[in-house]
Motif scaffolding. Structure first.
Motif, PDB file in Angstrom:
ATOM      1  N   THR A  74      33.735 -20.065   4.391  1.00 50.89           N
ATOM      2  CA  THR A  74      32.989 -18.801   4.453  1.00 50.89           C
ATOM      3  C   THR A  74      34.034 -17.575   4.161  1.00 50.89           C
ATOM      4  O   THR A  74      33.802 -16.667   3.400  1.00 50.89           O
ATOM      5  N   HIS A  75      34.944 -17.619   4.810  1.00 54.96           N
ATOM      6  CA  HIS A  75      36.108 -16.510   4.738  1.00 54.96           C
ATOM      7  C   HIS A  75      36.576 -16.573   3.437  1.00 54.96           C
ATOM      8  O   HIS A  75      36.849 -15.389   2.824  1.00 54.96           O
ATOM      9  N   VAL A  76      37.055 -17.761   3.106  1.00 56.93           N
ATOM     10  CA  VAL A  76      37.767 -17.721   1.529  1.00 56.93           C
ATOM     11  C   VAL A  76      36.710 -17.203   0.505  1.00 56.93           C
ATOM     12  O   VAL A  76      37.053 -16.561  -0.388  1.00 56.93           O
ATOM     13  N   LYS A  77      35.582 -17.738   0.444  1.00 51.76           N
ATOM     14  CA  LYS A  77      34.648 -17.347  -0.420  1.00 51.76           C
ATOM     15  C   LYS A  77      34.287 -15.657  -0.490  1.00 51.76           C
ATOM     16  O   LYS A  77      34.094 -15.157  -1.378  1.00 51.76           O
ATOM     17  N   SER A  78      34.204 -15.437   0.745  1.00 51.41           N
ATOM     18  CA  SER A  78      33.753 -13.855   1.014  1.00 51.41           C
ATOM     19  C   SER A  78      34.813 -12.889   0.439  1.00 51.41           C
ATOM     20  O   SER A  78      34.680 -11.770   0.266  1.00 51.41           O
TER      21      SER A  78
END
Length: 85
Positions: A74-78
């Motif tokens: 989630t962090h990587v994509k956001s």
């Protein structure tokens, strides 16, 4: 003669009795949505302590591996950190 698709035929060409050709059906089980599932608590679903760096990143000192991976993705994509080759 004509062969029926619905009535089994023996080698001699005569129909078998209806009692012998009945198929036993399994009792219907509940749909998956109605079955109460117990949460998994082993393997990758087991809550474990994490390293201090990962604990700071996640905001908690203990989590499951699946939840840690979900949070990291989630962090990587956001933050648009995924590199495409």
């Amino acid at each position: 003669g004509c062969i029926s698709l619905f009535a089994p035929v023996t080698a001699g060409g005569t129909k078998k009795s209806a009692a012998k050709s009945k198929v036993k059906l399994k009792p219907k089980s509940k749909p998956d949505a109605l079955v109460k599932k117990t949460p998994r608590t082993t393997g990758i679903f087991k809550a474990t302590t994490v390293s201090p760096a990962l604990a700071q990143f996640l905001g908690t000192g203990e989590t499951t591996r699946t939840n840690a991976v979900k949070y990291i993705w989630t962090h990587v994509k956001s933050h648009d950190l995924q590199v495409y080759s």
